[in-house]
Design a protein around this motif. Structure first.
Motif, mmCIF file in Angstrom:
data_model
loop_
_atom_site.group_PDB
_atom_site.id
_atom_site.type_symbol
_atom_site.label_atom_id
_atom_site.label_comp_id
_atom_site.label_asym_id
_atom_site.label_seq_id
_atom_site.Cartn_x
_atom_site.Cartn_y
_atom_site.Cartn_z
ATOM 1 N N MET A 1 0.798 -1.251 0.005
ATOM 2 C CA MET A 1 -0.144 0.073 0.119
ATOM 3 C C MET A 1 0.978 1.326 -0.167
ATOM 4 N N THR A 2 0.346 2.279 -0.697
ATOM 5 C CA THR A 2 1.254 3.587 -0.548
ATOM 6 C C THR A 2 0.164 4.505 0.296
ATOM 7 N N SER A 3 0.981 5.550 0.403
ATOM 8 C CA SER A 3 0.274 6.642 1.489
ATOM 9 C C SER A 3 -0.989 7.339 0.865
ATOM 10 N N ASP A 5 -3.348 5.384 -0.544
ATOM 11 C CA ASP A 5 -4.512 4.231 -0.781
ATOM 12 C C ASP A 5 -5.415 4.566 0.171
ATOM 13 N N ARG A 38 -8.201 -0.494 -1.642
ATOM 14 C CA ARG A 38 -7.700 -1.981 -1.303
ATOM 15 C C ARG A 38 -8.470 -2.263 -0.078
ATOM 16 N N ARG A 54 -1.887 -3.180 10.600
ATOM 17 C CA ARG A 54 -0.999 -3.348 9.582
ATOM 18 C C ARG A 54 -1.155 -2.137 8.422
ATOM 19 N N ALA A 55 -2.300 -1.942 8.067
ATOM 20 C CA ALA A 55 -2.669 -1.044 7.134
ATOM 21 C C ALA A 55 -2.098 0.337 7.376
ATOM 22 N N ALA A 57 0.104 1.005 9.821
ATOM 23 C CA ALA A 57 1.634 0.822 10.131
ATOM 24 C C ALA A 57 2.093 1.134 8.441
ATOM 25 N N GLU A 58 1.638 0.539 7.585
ATOM 26 C CA GLU A 58 2.174 0.728 6.165
ATOM 27 C C GLU A 58 2.029 2.086 5.555
ATOM 28 N N GLY A 59 1.346 3.002 6.090
ATOM 29 C CA GLY A 59 1.180 4.317 5.785
ATOM 30 C C GLY A 59 0.200 4.728 4.875
ATOM 31 N N ILE A 60 -1.070 4.062 5.060
ATOM 32 C CA ILE A 60 -2.266 4.301 4.080
ATOM 33 C C ILE A 60 -2.628 5.661 4.340
#
Length: 299
Positions: A1-3, A5, A38, A54-55, A57-60
């Motif tokens: 994922m990107t920031s 998303d 997503r 998690r999402a 933390a991944e930077g959504i």
């Protein structure tokens, strides 16, 4: 994922499945924001909450919950106190948080409003309540925490395997009414002792719980305060008479009912497990604090 998303958590069983075919339309409208959308995958409520964490933390860029108050409650744990925007698509049986925060009641219109907020880069700060348990664990809630008779009924209903649907809750009410007894609560509001003996305790960031029962009719999720509504030692007949008034919020005029506002509530009692947003939280003792602007609501 990107920031950029938009991550979506959807509960296909919300609202007893009546919105099952809704999701493609919701995703289409969210995509009109110009962002990639997503879906988060999860088989259980616990997995759903972990997927949201998690999402984030991944930077959504944004997290959208499609479902009822329980789905929102799980997703909310990941975004509370962060700068990640949170979208609500009400598709449950209750939708009390959505109603209390001005989210459109129609799911597709709610998705359109989220997309517009994302495109325009705006979010509305909304208060949340932070619960700290006796073990030091932290949970957040958006609507109402129950720690009286309603919490006892919820606990009973969750232990029952029959009947299915709303009749199970009705039966749990009937069974618990036969055992109704006032309990002693230690209640400290912003340092002031408001301890009492009674049967109802509700702490509201928003006005309603249980699908529109206005237990805290004056609660405002943007005032930096939590509303606390308590009721003294009512009998079975008095509880039955009070229940219809909850739909209108007029129960607060009853002499047995008292309302307060506070930033921090310390509450203690024996053999009570609190529920918030309809979800099981923890046994009392609890500390409940209002955190102003803890949620960036997309609406």
């Amino acid at each position: 994922m990107t920031s950029n998303d938009i991550a979506v958590l959807a509960n296909p069983r919300a609202g007893r499945g009546r919105h099952r075919g809704l999701l493609p339309g919701v995703v289409d409208r969210l995509a009109s924001s110009g962002r990639a959308v997503r879906m988060l995958s999860a088989a259980t409520a616990e997995e759903a909450e972990k997927a949201c964490h998690r999402a984030v933390a991944e930077g959504i860029g944004a997290l959208v919950a499609v479902g009822g108050d329980g789905t929102l409650h799980r997703a909310m744990q990941a975004v509370a106190g962060t700068q990640v925007g949170f979208g609500v698509v009400p598709a449950g049986t209750g939708n009390d948080f959505a109603a209390g925060t001005g989210v459109p009641g129609d799911p597709l219109k709610a998705a359109e409003a989220i997309a517009a907020a994302v495109r325009e880069g705006r979010a509305t700060p909304i208060d949340l309540a932070r619960v700290t348990t006796a073990q030091g664990d932290v949970r957040w809630f958006g609507a109402v925490l129950a720690a009286g008779f309603d919490a006892i009924v919820n606990e009973r209903a969750n232990r029952m395997r029959w009947p299915r649907g709303p009749r199970r809750y009705d039966l749990a009410i009937a069974l618990e009414l036969t055992r109704l007894r006032p309990r002693r609560y230690s209640l400290i509001l912003d340092g002031a002792d408001r301890s009492f003996t009674g049967v109802i305790v509700a702490i509201g960031n928003c006005r309603s719980y249980g699908g529109g029962m206005l237990i805290c009719p004056d609660a405002d999720p943007s005032d930096g305060l939590l509303d606390v509504v308590i009721a003294g030692p009512l009998g079975r007949g008095a509880i039955a008479r009070l229940k219809p008034r909850l739909r209108r919020g007029t129960h607060v005029t009853d002499p047995a009912v008292t309302s307060y506002r506070a930033r921090e509530i310390k509450i203690t009692s024996q053999d009570i497990i609190a529920y918030a947003d309809g979800e099981r939280i923890a046994p009392l003792d609890l500390v409940v604090s209002c955190v102003p602007g803890a949620l960036r609501l997309l609406r």
